[in-house]
Write an enzyme that holds these catalytic residues in place. Structure first.
Site, mmCIF file in Angstrom:
data_model
loop_
_atom_site.group_PDB
_atom_site.id
_atom_site.type_symbol
_atom_site.label_atom_id
_atom_site.label_comp_id
_atom_site.label_asym_id
_atom_site.label_seq_id
_atom_site.Cartn_x
_atom_site.Cartn_y
_atom_site.Cartn_z
ATOM 1 C CE LYS A 197 43.201 -1.862 5.744
ATOM 2 N NZ LYS A 197 41.859 -1.439 5.289
ATOM 3 C CG ASP A 215 42.244 3.737 8.063
ATOM 4 O OD1 ASP A 215 42.942 4.776 8.168
ATOM 5 O OD2 ASP A 215 41.229 3.530 8.771
#
Length: 328
Positions: A197, A215
């Site tokens: 991420k 997320d």
């Protein structure tokens, strides 16, 4: 002769009488009907309910309600079209979407993204000015006193673990990459505190290389929209990436995350104020009244300051307001 015939006749009559008697004995006797007093039954509504409200029978529709239309399974082609249309709609709603972390170079974005774990971008943006003022380069942060860094990062939460991460990745940058942030996924994920991420945030926004940022907001919305049923971030990334051209990945991430922060909240989405409500299979999970839903909007959509202290000019031109500094 007459006597004999009479006897015969008498015998015949007598025989018939015996037969008649037998028939009479076999016939059932009819009994007079017995009148019963009427018994009043209690109405069904008076019976106590112990298992909750009664449900309508299968195939029947409750009074005053329309029968729900059966939802047909969505084909792959239909899913791709709907997903891409949602992204186009969100691009019109958030033409100024951008990473909500303040940064001036790849190193600052990398550190800020690591610090954003388990806290808001606003809190990170309020904290990093002091950090980068004192430690502007990887070399500076790598040589920093951990206790001094901890005091600066205390407002971000988990400040000890985050201090280890940012000083550790700074040392790795100095020792392995000559103090420069690498522009490859396989190199970024080797740094302390950096996962896929974080790597995609840096690649997409500091190097212009497409990536999907999975997320908590992204995960929630793509499942709510039935784009995927996966819960593992890597699987979500792969499945959503297959729905869009690679060139759309970075902006798609911004659009979805911005929508999740402003309108499609986790606990009470503002369905009545959602611009993509006709395309959303989860419409109705939140507030559908337009007036009430409008009161749930956040940041610039609700007339409040954003998360960046130094947002892009396009955001300000669209009516966005900068976030206040720490302690203001």
């Amino acid at each position: 002769m007459v006597v004999r015939r009479d006897s015969a006749v008498g015998e015949q009559v007598s025989g018939e009488g015996e037969k008649a008697a037998k028939v009479t004995k076999k016939a059932p006797m009819k009994k007079a009907p017995v009148k019963k007093e009427p018994v009043e039954k209690e109405p069904l509504e008076a019976e106590p309910v112990t298992r909750g409200p009664a449900r309508p029978s299968a195939g029947k529709t409750p009074p005053g309600k329309a029968a729900p239309a059966a939802r047909k399974p969505e084909s792959r082609t239909a899913l791709v079209r709907r997903a891409r249309r949602i992204n186009r709609e969100l691009a019109e709603v958030y033409p100024y979407a951008h990473p909500e972390l303040d940064f001036e170079n790849p190193f600052q974005l990398l550190v800020a993204t690591v610090l954003s774990a388990q806290t808001t971008d606003l809190r990170v943006n309020q904290t990093t000015p002091a950090l980068f003022a004192k430690y502007p380069t990887p070399e500076d942060l790598a040589a920093a006193d951990p206790q001094e860094v901890e005091e600066i990062l205390r407002p971000c939460g988990f400040f000890r673990a985050k201090t280890r991460s940012v000083t550790g990745l700074s040392k790795a940058l100095v020792e392995e990459f000559d103090g420069e942030v690498p522009g490859k996924l396989e190199d970024l994920v080797k740094l302390p505190g950096v996962g896929r991420k974080t790597a995609f945030v840096v690649l997409g926004n500091a190097f212009g290389r497409p990536g999907i940022t999975v997320d908590t907001h992204f995960q929630r919305l793509v499942r709510r929209w039935k784009w995927t049923e996966a819960t593992d971030p890597d699987k979500i990334e792969a499945e959503i990436g297959a729905l869009f051209p690679k060139s759309d990945w970075t902006d798609l991430s911004h659009h979805v995350i911005w929508h999740g922060r402003r309108i499609c909240h986790a606990r009470k989405p503002a369905c009545g104020a959602c611009p993509i409500a006709p395309l959303c299979p989860a419409y109705g999970e939140g507030e559908t009244d337009p007036e009430k839903a409008t009161k749930l909007l956040k940041y610039e959509k609700g007339g409040f300051p954003g998360q960046r202290l130094n947002p892009p000019q396009a955001y300000l031109d669209a009516g966005g307001r900068p976030a206040p500094p720490l302690g203001a």
